[in-house]
Design an enzyme around this catalytic site. Structure first.
Site, PDB file in Angstrom:
ATOM      1  N   LYS A 162     -11.859   0.801  -2.359  1.00 18.22           N
ATOM      2  CA  LYS A 162     -10.839   1.536  -3.125  1.00 18.22           C
ATOM      3  C   LYS A 162     -11.270   1.601  -4.597  1.00 18.22           C
ATOM      4  O   LYS A 162     -12.168   2.384  -4.902  1.00 18.22           O
ATOM      5  CB  LYS A 162      -9.484   0.896  -2.882  1.00 18.22           C
ATOM      6  CG  LYS A 162      -9.139   0.906  -1.368  1.00 18.22           C
ATOM      7  CD  LYS A 162      -7.755   0.468  -1.057  1.00 18.22           C
ATOM      8  CE  LYS A 162      -7.533   0.188   0.428  1.00 18.22           C
ATOM      9  NZ  LYS A 162      -7.718   1.318   1.330  1.00 18.22           N
ATOM     10  N   SER A 219       0.798  -1.225   0.000  1.00 17.02           N
ATOM     11  CA  SER A 219       0.000   0.000   0.000  1.00 17.02           C
ATOM     12  C   SER A 219       0.830   1.274   0.000  1.00 17.02           C
ATOM     13  O   SER A 219       0.364   2.295  -0.492  1.00 17.02           O
ATOM     14  CB  SER A 219      -0.952   0.002   1.194  1.00 17.02           C
ATOM     15  OG  SER A 219      -0.242  -0.175   2.398  1.00 17.02           O
ATOM     16  N   HIS A 230      -5.265  -3.088  -2.820  1.00 15.12           N
ATOM     17  CA  HIS A 230      -4.818  -2.175  -3.884  1.00 15.12           C
ATOM     18  C   HIS A 230      -4.604  -2.899  -5.210  1.00 15.12           C
ATOM     19  O   HIS A 230      -4.030  -2.338  -6.130  1.00 15.12           O
ATOM     20  CB  HIS A 230      -3.525  -1.467  -3.451  1.00 15.12           C
ATOM     21  CG  HIS A 230      -3.710  -0.677  -2.201  1.00 15.12           C
ATOM     22  ND1 HIS A 230      -4.199   0.608  -2.203  1.00 15.12           N
ATOM     23  CD2 HIS A 230      -3.509  -1.017  -0.902  1.00 15.12           C
ATOM     24  CE1 HIS A 230      -4.274   1.050  -0.950  1.00 15.12           C
ATOM     25  NE2 HIS A 230      -3.864   0.074  -0.140  1.00 15.12           N
TER      26      HIS A 230
HETATM   27  N1  PMP Z   1      -5.408  -3.717   3.513  1.00 17.04           N
HETATM   28  C1  PMP Z   1      -4.679  -2.787   2.886  1.00 17.04           C
HETATM   29  C2  PMP Z   1      -3.416  -3.212   2.197  1.00 17.04           C
HETATM   30  C3  PMP Z   1      -5.087  -1.448   2.892  1.00 17.04           C
HETATM   31  O1  PMP Z   1      -4.340  -0.521   2.287  1.00 17.04           O
HETATM   32  C4  PMP Z   1      -6.284  -1.094   3.537  1.00 17.04           C
HETATM   33  C5  PMP Z   1      -6.814   0.336   3.545  1.00 17.04           C
HETATM   34  N2  PMP Z   1      -5.876   1.317   3.618  1.00 17.04           N
HETATM   35  C6  PMP Z   1      -7.014  -2.100   4.180  1.00 17.04           C
HETATM   36  C7  PMP Z   1      -6.546  -3.397   4.143  1.00 17.04           C
HETATM   37  C8  PMP Z   1      -8.260  -1.787   4.908  1.00 17.04           C
HETATM   38  O2  PMP Z   1      -9.341  -1.662   4.073  1.00 17.04           O
HETATM   39  P1  PMP Z   1     -10.570  -0.699   4.425  1.00 17.04           P
HETATM   40  O3  PMP Z   1     -10.164   0.688   4.123  1.00 17.04           O
HETATM   41  O4  PMP Z   1     -11.671  -1.184   3.554  1.00 17.04           O
HETATM   42  O5  PMP Z   1     -10.852  -0.902   5.875  1.00 17.04           O
END
Ligand code: PMP
Length: 639
Positions: free
Chosen positions: A491, A432, A460
Site C-alpha cells: 500500500k 480498512s 493501512h
Molecule cells: N490487511 C488489511 C487490513 C488489508 O486492507 C489488506 C489489503 N486490502 C490486507 C491485510 C492484505 O494485504 P495484501 O494486499 O498485501 O495482500
C-alpha cells in the site's frame, strides 16, 4: 447387463394360516446368468423372514428370457405430503380429475374391492366395468426390474419405493392404460401413489392407517384406445427393464458450472456483482481508463511512490544483478541476501527485534494467525477486521470470539467471559473500510493484564499514520508496543508483500511453523527491491507523509465547512451511502466527472452499509481535492 444370458427370477412365499395358504411375500428380478445364485439366495432369505411371518412355502421360478427386452425411462417422481389418509384420497381424486375421467369419485370407490386381491383390478374407465378374467385374483404385471449399469451391484433388498417405480413405469406404458392407483398392503407402509405417463409418479405419503393390511391397485384402462387382450399380454408377458430408477433421497446432480453461474447471476440481481476496470497507466494520482483520464481517489498507494525514480532505479539495479524469480521457498533455495536485508529494514522501521516476510499481507495474516493458534485456544477479533484476519482465524483451531468494533470495554468483557490459557486478540490498526484507528493503548493494556497475545494489522497504518509514517505505535507516541505487528508493503510502501514484526521468539516460531511462509516460493527480487526502496523513500522524504496528512485535513475540513461533517486521521474517508445501487450510482457520477472513487459493497462491508471509500494520496493537489469534494457534496445533497 448383457442382453443374451438374461433370466427372470421370481419368488413367492406363503404361510399356512388355519389350513389356508396366505401370501406373504413376492418379488421378481431380471438378472444376468452370473447373478442368479446371489439373487436366489437373497430372495429366499427375504421370503423366509418377512414381517408378516415366516413362510411355510416358497417358490422360486427361473426362466431364460429369450425375447427382446423393452427399456423404459423411470417416470419422474413428485412427492405430495399429506397428514391423513383422507387427504391422501383427496389427492387421488385430484389426479383422476386431472386425467379428465368423468367418473372420478366412483372410480375411487372400487378401491375397497381390491383389498382381498393378489393382483390388480383392470377397470374400464368409460363404463366402469372390471375386465379381469379372474376377478378374485386380478391382473398381475410381471417381468420387470430396474436396469443396472454393467458395474452396478445387484441389490435384492426390499425397497418399496424403487420396486413401485419399476412397476408403475411398466404399467404406464401399457397400451390403453390411462393411469394407476396403488395402496400397499404392507401394514407398515402407508405411502401410496398414483401414476400415469402424463402425470408421472406421484408419491402420496399417507393412503391408509398405519397397521392396516388394506391395500390394492387399480389399473385404469381405456378400451377405446387398445384391446384388452393386447393390454393383458403386455402386463403379464412383456419383459421390461426400467432405466434411471433413483433412490428416494436421490438428488439430481447439478451441472457444477451452472451452480457457479447461479451464484454470479444472483450477485447481478442484488447489485453485488463486480467487474474490473482496466488501467492503461501506472498506479498514480492520474490514471487512464478506456482512453479517458481520471484523478484516482481509491488507491491504497497513499504516498504515490510506485513509480518513484528511486524505486525504479533500485529495481533496475536488482533486476540486472538477480533477474526476477527466486526459484524456491525461503527454507530451500529461495532465501537471498536481499530478502534478509528487507526483513532487517522492516524490523528497524517497526522498532522490533526481528521481522519475517510473506508474499502478501493476506498470506501474512492467514499464515501467522493459523500458526500461532493451531492448537486451539481463543481468538478475540474486532467485528470489522479485514477478511484476511477472519480467514486466518477460520484456518486456526481456536474458538473465535468477536467483539464490538473498537470497543475496549467489550473486548475486556469477552476476554473475561471466554477465558483461555492461550489466547490472542487481533485488530486492524487502521480499519480498512472505515478509516478509524484502533485504541491501541487500551488494547495492549487489556491484553497484557489478561495474558493475551496482542496482534495488530498495520496494512493501512504503515507509511500513513504517525508523524513520520511509522504506524500506529508512533501515532500513540511510542508509548505501547503490541506483541505482533503485521503489515503490508503493497500500500503506502508502494511494492508488494506482507510482513510480521516482533521479537525473536515470535519470528523464529513463524519461520518454522507458518505454512504460508514454508510452502510458497519467496518474493521475486525485483519486488523485494521495490519494498526496500519504498521504506527508504518514506524515511528519507518525510514530506510525503506530511503532505498526506495535510491533504486529509484539507479534504475533511472542506467537506465539513460545506455542510458534510467528516473527520479522519488516516488516508481513508468513508462516505456511507447505505443502498448498494445508490453507492454504485454515486461512484458512476464521480467517474463521469473525472474522479475514480470506489463503491464498496457487501461482502467487503455489511449489507446496506455500502459506501464510497475515498482514499487520499500525498500527491493530490488542493484543487483536485476541492473539485472532488464539490461533486461529492452535490451527490450527497441530491441523494
Ligand atoms: N490487511 C488489511 C487490513 C488489508 O486492507 C489488506 C489489503 N486490502 C490486507 C491485510 C492484505 O494485504 P495484501 O494486499 O498485501 O495482500
Amino acid at each position: 447387463m448383457k442382453d443374451k444370458d438374461i433370466y427372470s427370477v421370481k419368488m413367492r412365499a406363503s404361510r399356512n394360516v388355519d389350513g389356508v395358504d396366505k401370501h406373504i411375500s413376492g418379488a421378481e428380478k431380471i438378472v444376468d446368468k452370473d447373478d442368479i445364485a446371489a439373487c436366489v439366495g437373497a430372495l429366499v432369505s427375504r421370503g423366509l423372514n418377512h414381517e408378516k411371518g415366516n413362510a411355510d412355502f416358497l417358490n422360486i421360478k427361473l426362466e431364460h428370457v429369450k425375447e427382446e427386452i423393452m427399456y423404459l425411462d423411470a417416470l419422474p417422481v413428485t412427492t405430495i405430503d399429506v397428514e391423513t389418509w383422507q387427504d391422501g384420497h383427496k389427492e387421488i381424486l385430484k389426479f383422476l380429475n386431472e386425467m379428465n375421467l368423468r367418473n372420478a369419485s366412483k372410480i375411487l370407490e372400487f378401491i375397497d374391492e381390491t383389498y382381498s386381491m393378489r393382483g390388480a383390478m383392470l377397470l374400464d374407465v368409460n363404463i366402469l366395468e372390471r375386465l379381469e378374467e379372474d376377478q378374485s385374483r386380478g391382473i398381475r404385471a410381471t417381468y420387470m426390474d430396474a436396469a443396472r449399469d454393467n458395474n452396478e451391484v445387484l441389490s435384492v433388498e426390499k425397497n418399496h419405493y424403487m420396486e413401485a417405480i419399476v412397476l408403475a413405469t411398466k404399467v404406464s406404458y401399457c397400451p390403453g392404460m390411462v393411469g394407476e392407483i396403488c395402496i400397499s398392503d404392507d401394514p407398515g407402509y402407508v405411502t401410496g401413489y398414483v401414476a400415469s405417463k402424463e402425470c408421472g409418479y406421484r408419491r402420496i405419503t399417507k393412503m391408509k392407517e398405519s397397521g392396516s393390511e388394506n391395500g390394492g391397485r387399480i389399473f385404469l384402462f381405456d378400451s377405446t384406445k387398445a384391446s384388452i387382450s393386447e393390454a393383458i399380454d403386455y402386463l403379464q408377458n412383456k419383459k421390461v427393464l426400467v432405466r434411471n430408477v433413483k433412490p428416494l433421497n436421490f438428488k439430481e446432480k447439478k451441472d457444477p458450472m451452472q451452480v457457479l453461474k447461479s451464484v454470479t447471476d444472483s450477485m447481478k440481481e442484488n447489485n453485488l456483482y463486480r467487474t474490473m476496470k482496466t488501467l492503461e497507466t501506472k498506479e498514480g494520482v492520474h490514471i487512464k481508463i478506456d482512453g479517458k483520464e481520471y484523478v484516482l481517489m481509491a488507491s491504497n498507494s497513499y504516498l504515490d511512490i510506485t513509480a518513484h525514480p528511486k524505486m525504479i532505479q533500485k529495481c533496475k539495479e536488482v533486476l540486472d544483478k538477480y533477474g526476477v524469480g527466486s526459484g524456491g521457498s525461503r527454507l530451500t533455495t529461495g532465501n537471498m541476501d536481499l530478502h534478509e536485508e528487507l526483513e532487517r529494514k522492516i524490523a528497524k522501521f517497526k522498532n522490533t527485534e526481528n521481522a519475517i516476510l510473506f508474499n502478501t499481507g493476506y498470506v501474512a495474516n492467514l499464515a501467522t494467525i493459523s500458526a500461532i493458534m493451531k492448537n486451539g485456544g481463543v481468538i478475540y477479533s474486532d467485528e470489522l477486521n479485514h477478511a484476511s484476519i477472519i480467514d486466518g482465524c477460520r484456518l486456526s483451531k481456536a474458538k473465535i470470539v468477536v467483539y464490538k468494533h473498537n470497543d475496549m470495554e467489550d473486548l475486556k468483557n469477552k476476554i473475561e467471559a471466554n477465558p483461555s490459557d492461550f489466547s490472542m486478540a487481533v485488530s486492524d490498526a487502521v480499519f480498512s473500510m472505515d478509516g478509524d484507528i484502533l485504541n491501541l493503548p487500551e488494547f495492549v493494556r487489556i491484553c497484557k493484564d489478561h495474558g493475551v497475545l496482542s496482534m495488530i494489522d498495520e496494512a493501512h497504518a504503515t507509511g500513513v499514520i504517525g508523524k513520520t509514517g511509522h504506524g500506529i505505535v508512533e501515532h500513540f507516541n511510542n508509548t505501547v508496543s503490541p506483541d505482533i505487528i503485521m503489515g503490508t508493503l503493497s500500500k503506502a510502501v508502494g511494492g508488494e508483500g506482507g510482513f510480521v514484526a516482533g521479537n525473536n521468539i515470535l519470528i523464529d516460531y513463524l519461520r518454522n511453523t507458518a505454512r504460508g511462509f514454508i510452502f510458497s516460493t519467496s518474493l521475486p527480487l525485483v519486488t523485494v527491491a521495490s519494498d526496500i526502496a519504498g521504506l527508504e523513500i518514506i524515511e528519507s522524504e518525510p514530506v510525503l507523509v506530511e503532505r498526506l496528512h495535510e491533504n486529509v485535513k484539507y479534504f475533511c475540513d472542506y467537506m465539513s465547512d460545506n455542510g458534510y461533517a467528516i473527520n479522519s486521521e488516516t488516508a481513508i474517508i468513508p462516505i456511507i451511502i447505505g443502498d448498494e445501487k445508490k453507492a454504485m450510482e454515486a461512484s458512476e457520477i464521480l467517474m463521469e466527472n473525472g474522479f475514480f472513487v470506489s463503491a464498496i459493497r457487501y461482502p467487503t462491508v455489511a449489507k446496506k452499509r455500502a459506501r464510497l471509500r475515498i482514499a487520499i494520496m500525498s500527491s493530490h493537489t488542493k484543487e483536485e481535492l476541492k473539485r472532488a469534494a464539490d461533486i461529492l457534496l452535490g451527490i450527497l445533497v441530491s441523494a
